[in-house]
Design a protein around this motif. Structure first.
Motif, PDB file in Angstrom:
ATOM      1  N   GLU A 111      58.974  54.861  44.235  1.00  0.00           N
ATOM      2  CA  GLU A 111      57.819  54.407  44.991  1.00  0.00           C
ATOM      3  C   GLU A 111      56.712  55.435  44.874  1.00  0.00           C
ATOM      4  OE1 GLU A 111      59.232  53.915  48.926  1.00  0.00           O
ATOM      5  OE2 GLU A 111      59.596  56.035  49.268  1.00  0.00           O
ATOM      6  N   SER A 112      55.477  54.947  45.039  1.00  0.00           N
ATOM      7  CA  SER A 112      54.302  55.803  44.872  1.00  0.00           C
ATOM      8  C   SER A 112      54.066  56.618  46.126  1.00  0.00           C
ATOM      9  CB  SER A 112      53.072  54.955  44.563  1.00  0.00           C
ATOM     10  OG  SER A 112      53.245  54.241  43.354  1.00  0.00           O
ATOM     11  N   LEU A 113      53.855  57.913  45.960  1.00  0.00           N
ATOM     12  CA  LEU A 113      53.527  58.789  47.073  1.00  0.00           C
ATOM     13  C   LEU A 113      52.036  58.842  47.313  1.00  0.00           C
ATOM     14  CD1 LEU A 113      54.404  60.878  49.187  1.00  0.00           C
ATOM     15  CD2 LEU A 113      54.216  62.632  47.396  1.00  0.00           C
ATOM     16  N   PHE A 114      51.261  58.851  46.229  1.00  0.00           N
ATOM     17  CA  PHE A 114      49.805  58.919  46.331  1.00  0.00           C
ATOM     18  C   PHE A 114      49.200  58.001  45.266  1.00  0.00           C
ATOM     19  CE2 PHE A 114      45.731  60.685  44.945  1.00  0.00           C
ATOM     20  CZ  PHE A 114      45.043  60.715  46.152  1.00  0.00           C
ATOM     21  N   VAL A 115      48.235  57.191  45.646  1.00  0.00           N
ATOM     22  CA  VAL A 115      47.600  56.255  44.719  1.00  0.00           C
ATOM     23  C   VAL A 115      46.088  56.334  44.882  1.00  0.00           C
ATOM     24  CG1 VAL A 115      47.262  53.833  44.078  1.00  0.00           C
ATOM     25  CG2 VAL A 115      49.534  54.655  44.677  1.00  0.00           C
ATOM     26  N   PHE A 116      45.398  56.459  43.762  1.00  0.00           N
ATOM     27  CA  PHE A 116      43.946  56.317  43.746  1.00  0.00           C
ATOM     28  C   PHE A 116      43.584  55.452  42.539  1.00  0.00           C
ATOM     29  CE2 PHE A 116      39.756  57.688  42.135  1.00  0.00           C
ATOM     30  CZ  PHE A 116      38.977  57.265  43.218  1.00  0.00           C
ATOM     31  N   SER A 117      42.974  54.316  42.780  1.00  0.00           N
ATOM     32  CA  SER A 117      42.640  53.406  41.685  1.00  0.00           C
ATOM     33  C   SER A 117      41.253  52.827  41.880  1.00  0.00           C
ATOM     34  CB  SER A 117      43.670  52.271  41.598  1.00  0.00           C
ATOM     35  OG  SER A 117      43.580  51.425  42.734  1.00  0.00           O
ATOM     36  N   VAL A 118      40.637  52.491  40.754  1.00  0.00           N
ATOM     37  CA  VAL A 118      39.332  51.841  40.735  1.00  0.00           C
ATOM     38  C   VAL A 118      39.446  50.603  39.871  1.00  0.00           C
ATOM     39  CG1 VAL A 118      36.872  52.071  40.214  1.00  0.00           C
ATOM     40  CG2 VAL A 118      38.192  54.088  40.935  1.00  0.00           C
ATOM     41  N   SER A 119      39.052  49.452  40.428  1.00  0.00           N
ATOM     42  CA  SER A 119      39.133  48.204  39.671  1.00  0.00           C
ATOM     43  C   SER A 119      37.836  47.428  39.844  1.00  0.00           C
ATOM     44  CB  SER A 119      40.329  47.359  40.139  1.00  0.00           C
ATOM     45  OG  SER A 119      40.199  47.037  41.520  1.00  0.00           O
ATOM     46  N   ILE A 120      37.621  46.495  38.939  1.00  0.00           N
ATOM     47  CA  ILE A 120      36.438  45.656  38.956  1.00  0.00           C
ATOM     48  C   ILE A 120      36.854  44.258  38.555  1.00  0.00           C
ATOM     49  CG2 ILE A 120      35.837  46.204  36.557  1.00  0.00           C
ATOM     50  CD1 ILE A 120      32.895  46.069  37.349  1.00  0.00           C
ATOM     51  N   PRO A 121      36.256  43.201  39.145  1.00  0.00           N
ATOM     52  CA  PRO A 121      36.649  41.839  38.765  1.00  0.00           C
ATOM     53  C   PRO A 121      36.523  41.615  37.264  1.00  0.00           C
ATOM     54  CG  PRO A 121      35.250  41.808  40.716  1.00  0.00           C
ATOM     55  CD  PRO A 121      35.259  43.216  40.212  1.00  0.00           C
ATOM     56  N   ARG A 122      37.481  40.880  36.714  1.00  0.00           N
ATOM     57  CA  ARG A 122      37.484  40.622  35.281  1.00  0.00           C
ATOM     58  C   ARG A 122      36.270  39.789  34.887  1.00  0.00           C
ATOM     59  NH1 ARG A 122      41.652  40.973  31.821  1.00  0.00           N
ATOM     60  NH2 ARG A 122      43.117  41.066  33.566  1.00  0.00           N
ATOM     61  N   HIS A 123      35.629  40.191  33.793  1.00  0.00           N
ATOM     62  CA  HIS A 123      34.470  39.463  33.298  1.00  0.00           C
ATOM     63  C   HIS A 123      34.946  38.166  32.644  1.00  0.00           C
ATOM     64  CE1 HIS A 123      30.295  39.805  31.179  1.00  0.00           C
ATOM     65  NE2 HIS A 123      30.435  38.706  31.884  1.00  0.00           N
ATOM     66  N   PRO A 124      34.440  36.999  33.117  1.00  0.00           N
ATOM     67  CA  PRO A 124      34.898  35.737  32.513  1.00  0.00           C
ATOM     68  C   PRO A 124      34.620  35.687  31.018  1.00  0.00           C
ATOM     69  CG  PRO A 124      33.577  35.356  34.483  1.00  0.00           C
ATOM     70  CD  PRO A 124      33.443  36.796  34.150  1.00  0.00           C
ATOM     71  N   ARG A 125      35.565  35.133  30.287  1.00  0.00           N
ATOM     72  CA  ARG A 125      35.395  34.958  28.848  1.00  0.00           C
ATOM     73  C   ARG A 125      34.614  33.680  28.579  1.00  0.00           C
ATOM     74  NH1 ARG A 125      36.402  39.638  26.144  1.00  0.00           N
ATOM     75  NH2 ARG A 125      38.299  40.618  26.943  1.00  0.00           N
ATOM     76  N   PRO A 126      33.646  33.719  27.687  1.00  0.00           N
ATOM     77  CA  PRO A 126      32.904  32.502  27.384  1.00  0.00           C
ATOM     78  C   PRO A 126      33.789  31.473  26.703  1.00  0.00           C
ATOM     79  CG  PRO A 126      32.332  34.225  25.825  1.00  0.00           C
ATOM     80  CD  PRO A 126      33.209  34.861  26.867  1.00  0.00           C
ATOM     81  N   ALA A 127      33.498  30.196  26.970  1.00  0.00           N
ATOM     82  CA  ALA A 127      34.289  29.127  26.354  1.00  0.00           C
ATOM     83  C   ALA A 127      34.093  29.121  24.846  1.00  0.00           C
ATOM     84  CB  ALA A 127      33.880  27.777  26.939  1.00  0.00           C
ATOM     85  N   ALA A 128      35.163  28.839  24.137  1.00  0.00           N
ATOM     86  CA  ALA A 128      35.105  28.842  22.671  1.00  0.00           C
ATOM     87  C   ALA A 128      34.269  27.666  22.186  1.00  0.00           C
ATOM     88  CB  ALA A 128      36.507  28.741  22.116  1.00  0.00           C
ATOM     89  N   ILE A 164      20.040  32.324  33.705  1.00  0.00           N
ATOM     90  CA  ILE A 164      20.993  33.149  32.959  1.00  0.00           C
ATOM     91  C   ILE A 164      22.365  33.005  33.600  1.00  0.00           C
ATOM     92  CG2 ILE A 164      21.552  35.488  32.218  1.00  0.00           C
ATOM     93  CD1 ILE A 164      18.579  36.123  32.274  1.00  0.00           C
ATOM     94  N   ASP A 165      23.318  32.485  32.856  1.00  0.00           N
ATOM     95  CA  ASP A 165      24.665  32.200  33.346  1.00  0.00           C
ATOM     96  C   ASP A 165      25.617  33.307  32.897  1.00  0.00           C
ATOM     97  OD1 ASP A 165      27.254  31.199  33.849  1.00  0.00           O
ATOM     98  OD2 ASP A 165      26.522  29.135  33.709  1.00  0.00           O
ATOM     99  N   ARG A 166      26.122  34.063  33.866  1.00  0.00           N
ATOM    100  CA  ARG A 166      27.018  35.182  33.527  1.00  0.00           C
ATOM    101  C   ARG A 166      28.388  34.706  33.087  1.00  0.00           C
ATOM    102  NH1 ARG A 166      30.828  36.314  37.438  1.00  0.00           N
ATOM    103  NH2 ARG A 166      30.578  35.234  39.415  1.00  0.00           N
ATOM    104  N   ASP A 167      28.838  33.542  33.600  1.00  0.00           N
ATOM    105  CA  ASP A 167      30.178  33.051  33.259  1.00  0.00           C
ATOM    106  C   ASP A 167      30.233  32.527  31.824  1.00  0.00           C
ATOM    107  OD1 ASP A 167      31.025  33.691  35.800  1.00  0.00           O
ATOM    108  OD2 ASP A 167      30.577  31.712  36.617  1.00  0.00           O
ATOM    109  N   ARG A 168      29.232  31.750  31.443  1.00  0.00           N
ATOM    110  CA  ARG A 168      29.213  31.181  30.088  1.00  0.00           C
ATOM    111  C   ARG A 168      28.482  32.062  29.081  1.00  0.00           C
ATOM    112  NH1 ARG A 168      26.924  25.240  31.062  1.00  0.00           N
ATOM    113  NH2 ARG A 168      25.560  26.394  32.490  1.00  0.00           N
ATOM    114  N   ARG A 169      27.887  33.151  29.587  1.00  0.00           N
ATOM    115  CA  ARG A 169      27.144  34.088  28.738  1.00  0.00           C
ATOM    116  C   ARG A 169      26.093  33.344  27.896  1.00  0.00           C
ATOM    117  NH1 ARG A 169      31.419  38.675  26.519  1.00  0.00           N
ATOM    118  NH2 ARG A 169      32.492  39.022  28.497  1.00  0.00           N
ATOM    119  N   CYS A 170      25.248  32.632  28.603  1.00  0.00           N
ATOM    120  CA  CYS A 170      24.208  31.869  27.922  1.00  0.00           C
ATOM    121  C   CYS A 170      23.019  31.704  28.855  1.00  0.00           C
ATOM    122  CB  CYS A 170      24.734  30.489  27.505  1.00  0.00           C
ATOM    123  SG  CYS A 170      25.106  29.417  28.913  1.00  0.00           S
ATOM    124  N   GLN A 171      21.966  31.094  28.350  1.00  0.00           N
ATOM    125  CA  GLN A 171      20.812  30.734  29.148  1.00  0.00           C
ATOM    126  C   GLN A 171      20.620  29.226  29.045  1.00  0.00           C
ATOM    127  OE1 GLN A 171      17.278  33.089  28.507  1.00  0.00           O
ATOM    128  NE2 GLN A 171      18.444  34.994  28.230  1.00  0.00           N
TER     129      GLN A 171
END
Length: 574
Positions: free
Chosen positions: A557-574, A164-171
Motif C-alpha cells: 500500500e502507498s504511504l505517500f502519494v503526490f500526483s497531477v492529472s488532467i482530463p484526457r483530450h478527446p480524439r477527433p473522429a476518424a 472552434i470545437d475542441r472535441d472535434r478539433r475543427c471550426q
C-alpha cells in the motif's frame, strides 16, 4: 482583506514645492489646470481601472440565472462565494476596528521614533498576504491572454461567426436558416482568423490543440499521506504560473522596496478584496459607506492619526505616484470601500440582464375538492387551472470570455455580433448602474484633488467619494423607476430559488408567486441536478483517496502519494 486590516488611507496629493502655489493654497482655476498634469490624471485613472478590474473579477452567477449547461465530459466548477458577506452590524464594527488599528499604528510610530523597523515588519507581512491576491490577478490576466490566442468564436470581415470545437478539433459555422452545423474544411486549427497561418502543418496544429487543452483545462492535484491527510484540489496552468510570479514579486519587493512593486502588490490586494468581501444589499452597502464617511472625516480633520500614519508607513497599503510635482498617495481604502458597492452595482446589472430573459412556461395545476352531499355519499370535484413556471436562462461564465468578445467584435464596432450570444451575455450586457457609479467616483476624485490643491491640506477622500458613488446609484434607480428593485436585491441566497409558480394578469405581469421547490443552493448541496460523475481522485472514477483501487487491493500500500492529472483530450473522429 485590506479593508479589515488596514485603515482607509488619506489621499495626500499636495506638494510644498509646486510652483504657483502660495502658503494659503491655489485658486480653483489654477488647481483645475494642475489636474491636467499626468501625475494627477494617473491617480484617477489608476483607481478607476482597479475598480473596473475588481468589479468584473467579482462577477458570479446571479440568482436570476440557472446553473450553466455542461458540455460533454465537462465538470461543474464549484461556485465561488464571498468569504465575508457584510451585514448591517458591520456599519458599526468597521469604524471601530479601523480606529483601533490606526491609533495603535500612530502610537507605535511615536514610540519607535524611527518607523524603519515597523516598515520592514509590515512590508514582510503585507508582501506575504498579497501573494494570494497577486496570484489571482496574474492568473486571471493569463486567462485573458489565453482567450485572446485560443478563443471559442471569431468573426470574419463579412460578419460570419466561426465556432472552434475542441472535441472535434475543427471550426464550424451555423446555417442561419436551418441551424445546421457546417464544418469548415481547411480550418482544423484552434487559432482564429489570420493567425491560422501560423500552423501550416498537421503536426503544428496538433501541438496547438494540446497547448490549448493544457491551458484551458483544470489540473487535478492529489496529495495523500496514509493516516495523516488526503487532499484533492484543482488548479489551472494560469493559477500555477500566477502564484509563481506572485512569490517572486513579493521576494523582490521585500529586498528592494520599490514603489512600482509596492503599487503592484497594492493593486493585487484591492483586486482580491473585491472577490472576498461584499455587502449583501445596496442598503447595507450604503450604511457601511456612510459610517466610514464619518470615520474618515473625524480621523483626518480632528486627529493627527491618519495623515501621520499615511506619511510614515512604507508598505503596500497605498498607491504611490512620484512625479516632478512631488509625491501623490491614494490609500487602498479609498478604492476598496466605494469599490465594494460599485462591484455590487455591476452584479445587479448582470442580475437584471438575466431577469429580463426569464420565460414563463405554462403549467396545469389540478386541485381536487371532496364534499359530502348526503350521508355516505362523497362527491369529488376536480379543478384545473393554468399557472406559469419561471424558467431561468442558463448562466454563461465570464471567465475566459474577453478574448471571445475581442474576436467576435468587427472592426469599428463596440459590441459583438448578435450571433455571439454567449459572449454578449457574459461581457456585453447593459451596465447602467456600474457606469453611473464610475461617473460618481470620477466626480468625487476630481473634487478631492481640487480641494486638496486649493487648501494644501490632505483630504479624507471618502468625504467626496461616498456621496458621489451612493448618490449616483440611488439617483440612477430613481431615474429608471427601479428603486424598489434596488432595495429588494440581495445576495444572501434568498432570491436564488427554483420551481417558482406565478400567476399573471391580462397584461402578462406577475401578480403572485409561490416557491414549489428549494433554492438552487439547497439543490446543489443535496446533489440534485448533478448528472456528472465524480472526477478521479475524489472517491470516484476508479480511484480511492488518490490511489487506484487495483493498487489498494495488492499486497503493498502507498504511504505517500503526490500526483497531477488532467482530463484526457478527446480524439477527433476518424
Amino acid at each position: 482583506m485590506a479593508s479589515d486590516t488596514n485603515p482607509p488611507d488619506v489621499a495626500d496629493l499636495s506638494s510644498p514645492s509646486t510652483p504657483g502655489l502660495t502658503e494659503t493654497g491655489a485658486s480653483p482655476a489654477f488647481a483645475l489646470s494642475l489636474l491636467l498634469e499626468s501625475q494627477y490624471v494617473l491617480v484617477i485613472v489608476s483607481a478607476m481601472i482597479i475598480i473596473w478590474l475588481g468589479a468584473h473579477g467579482s462577477l458570479r452567477r446571479p440568482p436570476s440565472a440557472a446553473l450553466a449547461k455542461l458540455k460533454i465530459g465537462e465538470k461543474r466548477r464549484k461556485e465561488e462565494k464571498f468569504a465575508e458577506s457584510l451585514d448591517a452590524s458591520d456599519a458599526i464594527r468597521f469604524p471601530v476596528m479601523l480606529a483601533v488599528v490606526l491609533v495603535g499604528l500612530y502610537y507605535l510610530i511615536q514610540w519607535l521614533e524611527d518607523p524603519a523597523i515597523l516598515n520592514k515588519i509590515l512590508r514582510t507581512y503585507m508582501g506575504v498576504m498579497s501573494i494570494t491576491g497577486l496570484g489571482e490577478l496574474t492568473g486571471d490576466a493569463l486567462d485573458i491572454l489565453a482567450s485572446l490566442i485560443f478563443p471559442a468564436v471569431w468573426v470574419d470581415g463579412k460578419g460570419q461567426v466561426y465556432h472552434i470545437d475542441r472535441d472535434r478539433r475543427c471550426q464550424y459555422v451555423i446555417n442561419r436558416e436551418t441551424g445546421e452545423e457546417i464544418v469548415v474544411k481547411g480550418r482544423e486549427t484552434p487559432l482564429p482568423g489570420r493567425l491560422a497561418s501560423l500552423a501550416p502543418s498537421d503536426r503544428s496544429r496538433r501541438r496547438l490543440w494540446n497547448l490549448r487543452h493544457l491551458l484551458k483545462e483544470q489540473w487535478s492535484f492529489v496529495l495523500m499521506m496514509r493516516g495523516v491527510f488526503s487532499e484533492t484540489f484543482n488548479l489551472r496552468a494560469s493559477d500555477i504560473l500566477g502564484f509563481a510570479f506572485a512569490g517572486a514579486a513579493a521576494v523582490a519587493y521585500h529586498r528592494t522596496g520599490w514603489d512600482a512593486l509596492s503599487n503592484l502588490l497594492s493593486i493585487a490586494m484591492c483586486y482580491v478584496s473585491f472577490m472576498m468581501i461584499s455587502p449583501t444589499s445596496f442598503s447595507i452597502g450604503t450604511m457601511i459607506l456612510a459610517s466610514l464617511f464619518v470615520y474618515d472625516i473625524v480621523m483626518v480633520f480632528y486627529t493627527p492619526y491618519m495623515i501621520t500614519v499615511a506619511k510614515n508607513i512604507d508598505a503596500p497599503i497605498k498607491l504611490v505616484f512620484t512625479g516632478p510635482k512631488g509625491v501623490s498617495m491614494l490609500g487602498l481604502g479609498d478604492i476598496v470601500v466605494p469599490g465594494m458597492l460599485m462591484a455590487l452595482a455591476l452584479r445587479f446589472d448582470l442580475f437584471q440582464h438575466y431577469q429580463k430573459q426569464v420565460k414563463l412556461e405554462p403549467v396545469q395545476l389540478t386541485t381536487e375538492m371532496t364534499s359530502e352531499s348526503a350521508p355516505g355519499v362523497t362527491n369529488t370535484t376536480t379543478t384545473t387551472t393554468t399557472h406559469y413556471r419561471r424558467v431561468k436562462a442558463p448562466y454563461v461564465d465570464t471567465r475566459g470570455q474577453w478574448g471571445n468578445r475581442f474576436w467576435a467584435t468587427p472592426l469599428g464596432r463596440l459590441w459583438p455580433v448578435p450571433e455571439a450570444s454567449e459572449t454578449i451575455a457574459a461581457t456585453a450586457f447593459p451596465k447602467p448602474y456600474f457606469y453611473a457609479s464610475l461617473a460618481g467616483y470620477a466626480a468625487g476624485m476630481l473634487v478631492t484633488l481640487i480641494v486638496m490643491l486649493v487648501t494644501r491640506h490632505g483630504q479624507p477622500a471618502l468625504l467626496y467619494l461616498v456621496p458621489g458613488v451612493t448618490g449616483s446609484l440611488w439617483l440612477t434607480g430613481w431615474w429608471r423607476g427601479e428603486l424598489k428593485d434596488m432595495w429588494g436585491y440581495t445576495e444572501d441566497g434568498s432570491l436564488d430559488t427554483e420551481d417558482v409558480i406565478v400567476e399573471v394578469d391580462g397584461e402578462g405581469k406577475v401578480v403572485q408567486q409561490r416557491v414549489e421547490g428549494g433554492s438552487a443552493e439547497d439543490k446543489k448541496d443535496s446533489g440534485e441536478g448533478e448528472s456528472e460523475t465524480k472526477p478521479r481522485g475524489e472517491n470516484g472514477g476508479g480511484q480511492e483517496n488518490g490511489v487506484d483501487k487495483e493498487a489498494s487491493q495488492s499486497s503493498s500500500e502507498s504511504l505517500f502519494v503526490f500526483s497531477v492529472s488532467i482530463p484526457r483530450h478527446p480524439r477527433p473522429a476518424a
